[in-house]
Motif scaffolding. Sequence first.
Motif, PDB file in Angstrom:
ATOM      1  N   TYR A 288      22.268 -13.841  19.984  1.00 11.70           N
ATOM      2  CA  TYR A 288      22.123 -15.093  19.243  1.00 11.70           C
ATOM      3  C   TYR A 288      23.464 -15.820  19.110  1.00 11.70           C
ATOM      4  O   TYR A 288      23.569 -16.794  18.367  1.00 11.70           O
ATOM      5  CB  TYR A 288      21.566 -14.836  17.837  1.00 11.70           C
ATOM      6  CG  TYR A 288      20.165 -14.289  17.802  1.00 11.70           C
ATOM      7  CD1 TYR A 288      19.106 -14.986  18.398  1.00 11.70           C
ATOM      8  CD2 TYR A 288      19.890 -13.082  17.168  1.00 11.70           C
ATOM      9  CE1 TYR A 288      17.817 -14.479  18.354  1.00 11.70           C
ATOM     10  CE2 TYR A 288      18.596 -12.577  17.116  1.00 11.70           C
ATOM     11  CZ  TYR A 288      17.568 -13.275  17.717  1.00 11.70           C
ATOM     12  OH  TYR A 288      16.279 -12.778  17.678  1.00 11.70           O
ATOM     13  N   TRP A 352      23.385 -17.145  15.125  1.00 12.32           N
ATOM     14  CA  TRP A 352      21.972 -17.470  14.933  1.00 12.32           C
ATOM     15  C   TRP A 352      21.853 -18.726  14.081  1.00 12.32           C
ATOM     16  O   TRP A 352      22.535 -18.879  13.078  1.00 12.32           O
ATOM     17  CB  TRP A 352      21.294 -16.285  14.244  1.00 12.32           C
ATOM     18  CG  TRP A 352      19.835 -16.433  13.970  1.00 12.32           C
ATOM     19  CD1 TRP A 352      18.884 -16.887  14.820  1.00 12.32           C
ATOM     20  CD2 TRP A 352      19.156 -16.077  12.758  1.00 12.32           C
ATOM     21  NE1 TRP A 352      17.638 -16.839  14.213  1.00 12.32           N
ATOM     22  CE2 TRP A 352      17.775 -16.343  12.954  1.00 12.32           C
ATOM     23  CE3 TRP A 352      19.574 -15.542  11.535  1.00 12.32           C
ATOM     24  CZ2 TRP A 352      16.822 -16.106  11.962  1.00 12.32           C
ATOM     25  CZ3 TRP A 352      18.625 -15.300  10.551  1.00 12.32           C
ATOM     26  CH2 TRP A 352      17.269 -15.585  10.772  1.00 12.32           C
ATOM     27  N   GLU A 354      18.566 -20.492  13.447  1.00 16.54           N
ATOM     28  CA  GLU A 354      17.164 -20.867  13.270  1.00 16.54           C
ATOM     29  C   GLU A 354      16.936 -21.707  12.011  1.00 16.54           C
ATOM     30  O   GLU A 354      16.089 -22.583  11.985  1.00 16.54           O
ATOM     31  CB  GLU A 354      16.291 -19.610  13.210  1.00 16.54           C
ATOM     32  CG  GLU A 354      14.808 -19.913  13.070  1.00 16.54           C
ATOM     33  CD  GLU A 354      13.947 -18.659  13.049  1.00 16.54           C
ATOM     34  OE1 GLU A 354      12.796 -18.750  12.602  1.00 16.54           O
ATOM     35  OE2 GLU A 354      14.430 -17.593  13.485  1.00 16.54           O
ATOM     36  N   ASP A 365      20.928 -21.904  18.613  1.00 21.41           N
ATOM     37  CA  ASP A 365      21.969 -20.903  18.411  1.00 21.41           C
ATOM     38  C   ASP A 365      23.299 -21.378  18.979  1.00 21.41           C
ATOM     39  O   ASP A 365      23.349 -22.063  20.005  1.00 21.41           O
ATOM     40  CB  ASP A 365      21.563 -19.577  19.051  1.00 21.41           C
ATOM     41  CG  ASP A 365      20.326 -18.969  18.396  1.00 21.41           C
ATOM     42  OD1 ASP A 365      20.022 -19.327  17.248  1.00 21.41           O
ATOM     43  OD2 ASP A 365      19.660 -18.147  19.055  1.00 21.41           O
TER      44      ASP A 365
END
Length: 398
Positions: A288, A352, A354, A365
């Motif tokens: 990620y 990451w 999200e 990402d």
Amino acid sequence: METRSQLEFSLLSWGANSYGQLGQGHVEDQSVPRLSDTAALQSRVVRTVSGGGGHSVFITGNGEVFVCGQNHRGQLGLGHNADISTLELCPSLNQTVKNVACGWDFTLFLTDCGQVLACGSNAFGQLGVGSSVSHSADLLVVGCLKDPAVSVAAGLRHSLAVTDSGCVYQWGTGLFSHAKRALSPRPVPSHLCSQVPCLVPGVDQKTSHLVAAGSAHCVCLTGDGDLFLWGGNKHGQLATTEPFLSSPSLLKRSLLDGEKVLNVWSGWTHVIAQTESGRVFTWGRGDYGQLGRQASTSQNTKQQSAGPLAEGGNQEVCLPAEVKVLSGATQIACGSEHNLAIVGGCLLSWGWNEHSMCGNGSQTDVFQPQLISGLRPLLIGCGAGHSMAVCAVMTGSR
């Protein structure tokens, strides 16, 4: 009339906000930094910021604690289980708190006299008070520590502490299932399955002074600048090919170009270390962007023969490598799979994204540290999926 500038401070937060952990008075995710509601602080200066799965904790300069966010297991220490979407003083903390560690749904407070207090979920013994308590909205004293603590860390379902004598303690059964699978038919060592603080063997001859924790691994840093790692290694976060290490294993200094380590941080499945010259190395899971460096195609092909590292990682990426843009970082913070850093007075984020916790307005990402422009960060902190920064703001006055 002469106009003068004066320095004021603001608290900004962004990312996941399902429980009000951003302290903005609502529960909507924020894709870029937004002001938190700091009315409760009444001009107090924040000096420590930390977050868990869905909650946030702020320590002021005089050791008071303010909290917000998810509270279903009592992790805010307020004596009740209702979520809070703006900062609220934790009134039961009548001791001066100097540090905090937030697990997924529990919290550890370290007082200035070295006492450890805990609240939240105890489903895995992570509060260190035995098995009779399932969860607690009131602060409980963590006993069994023979000396005052100087550092605490909270993983997903386990906890760590270092005492002023340099001993490392571990509690919580979050690593038990990993250990049982890896070690069978051998028994699981007591420090991996204890619900009260248990001395960690293997670092007895070293003076440890700092601990960090991931979802299923543990890290401790000694006064000599050595790093020891143990626990789960599904993503190579222990920088070895072994699937599980039941006791602390020394990270070879040659992997860090022979340098001593001055500081270390851990996400759920990756580790970040800064050496004596200010260089920053990362290793562990990187799919990620957690490592701040892009894996090459040649590295990815090695995944097929990486043994225990094949699932979610590969041999090459799992070895420490320097992230040059982070050299000289004055602060670094890790969420579950994302990171923040202050370098040259600027705020960088990566990993990451999200829930837009990288603060760039997107949910893509981020594989290399990128600038979050317009902010002058003084202090940073991360929760599992959210980010926070105390920033300086210049205002005009006449």
